[in-house]
Design a protein around this motif. Structure first.
Motif: not given
Ligand code: TIH
Ligand code: FE2
Length: 313
Positions: A123, A127, A133-134, A154
């Motif tokens: 992540s 980013q 993002r995870i 996301t």
């Protein structure tokens, strides 16, 4: 006055659709399938230790809150073997069959056969490259929640491992699928943009539109291929993460059809094994243009603050 000549009014939505204003308002708790209750045809259905292990990892995902680091999983020796097996098999196949964007981004991640990558570390890399993002998730989300998440850059990911009996193919997302299939692609800016566009289109969409977008997602992000000169290369995560599916593609096992975002898409299924059809894009930029044209027909209203939050003009 010539009222009748004006543009047609967009249809009024039947029920108001709740548009999340930030990722915190996207629910990651409503899991539709997989999770730790497995169906009879799942390779781990008979394996109670496997089901317990999944339950534990799913509980961690349910407890996670945005902004907290994603919990690190101590993968068991058996789980590491599964990961390592898939990685080694794919290393032989990907250089020839994956698209150039995948192969470029793949180098950002030093995947090792003896260590399952941690979502938190991936992540961070994403980013830095594309802003994605995870967020960990316990299983298959409701499509609206999953797609809405993409609007806020996301990506909801499972964290449990496929069953040891079938490293080549699993009917559901698992950590191998997320890490190999999705993560490198999400580090590519054009691809990340395309994925976010599908997410933005889902904000305020009605059920029918959500269903269509889910299929568009399936036939591109999951099972898309792209032209490179005279060749066809994989970019869909469901192809990239499965050495069974990748061999199926390489052997010409599926029909190739150009993606037409305006047409009804074929039925999608988690149950029928390898795909019978892959959708072909000329490029990610061309795919994004098509999606934008489709979005322009949706007529839903996205509140101004949400438009700003997701970077829409
Ligand atoms: N079949 C894929 C694999 O084995 O890696 C996982 C999935 C892709 C899409 C849906 S499930
Ligand atoms: Fe996926």
């Amino acid at each position: 006055s010539a009222v009748a000549a004006g543009p047609a009014r967009p249809p009024t939505p039947k029920a108001a659709v709740k548009v999340p204003r930030s990722i915190d308002e996207v629910d990651n708790g409503k899991v539709l399938g997989f999770s730790s209750e497995l169906s009879e045809d799942h390779p781990g259905f008979q394996d109670s230790a496997y089901k317990q292990r999944r339950m534990h990892i799913c509980d961690l995902a349910r407890a996670h809150r945005i902004g907290e680091p994603i919990p690190r999983i101590e993968y068991t020796a058996d789980e590491v073997v599964v990961w390592g097996t898939v990685l080694q098999q794919l290393r032989d196949l990907l250089p020839q069959h994956a698209c150039k964007e995948f192969l470029r981004c793949w180098q950002l991640f030093d995947f090792r056969a003896d260590e399952v990558p941690q979502l938190e570390d991936l992540s961070q890399v994403l980013q830095a490259h594309t802003g994605f993002r995870i967020r960990p998730v316990a299983g298959l989300l409701h499509p609206r929640d999953f797609l809405n998440g993409l609007a806020f850059k996301t990506f909801h990911s499972t964290q449990y491992m496929r069953h040891v009996s079938r490293p080549d193919y699993t009917p559901e997302p698992d950590v191998v699928h997320e890490v190999i299939g999705h993560v490198p692609m999400l580090a590519d800016p054009d691809f990340a943009n395309l994925v976010q566009l599908i997410g933005i289109a889902s904000l305020g969409a009605d059920e029918k539109q959500i269903w269509h977008l889910t299929k568009l997602y399936w036939y591109s992000v999951e099972f898309g291929v792209v032209r490179e000169g005279d060749d066809i290369k994989a970019f869909g995560a469901g192809i990239l993460s499965s050495f069974g599916e990748l061999r199926h593609m390489a052997a010409g096992g599926a029909r190739l059809e150009p993606l037409d975002v305006f047409q009804p898409q074929p039925k999608m299924s988690y149950k029928d094994g390898y795909q019978q059809q892959y959708a072909v894009l000329d490029s990610f930029a061309a795919g994004a243009e098509q999606l934008k044209a489709y979005c322009a027909t949706l007529h839903h209203t996205i509140p101004l603050d949400v438009r700003i939050a997701v970077g829409l003009q």
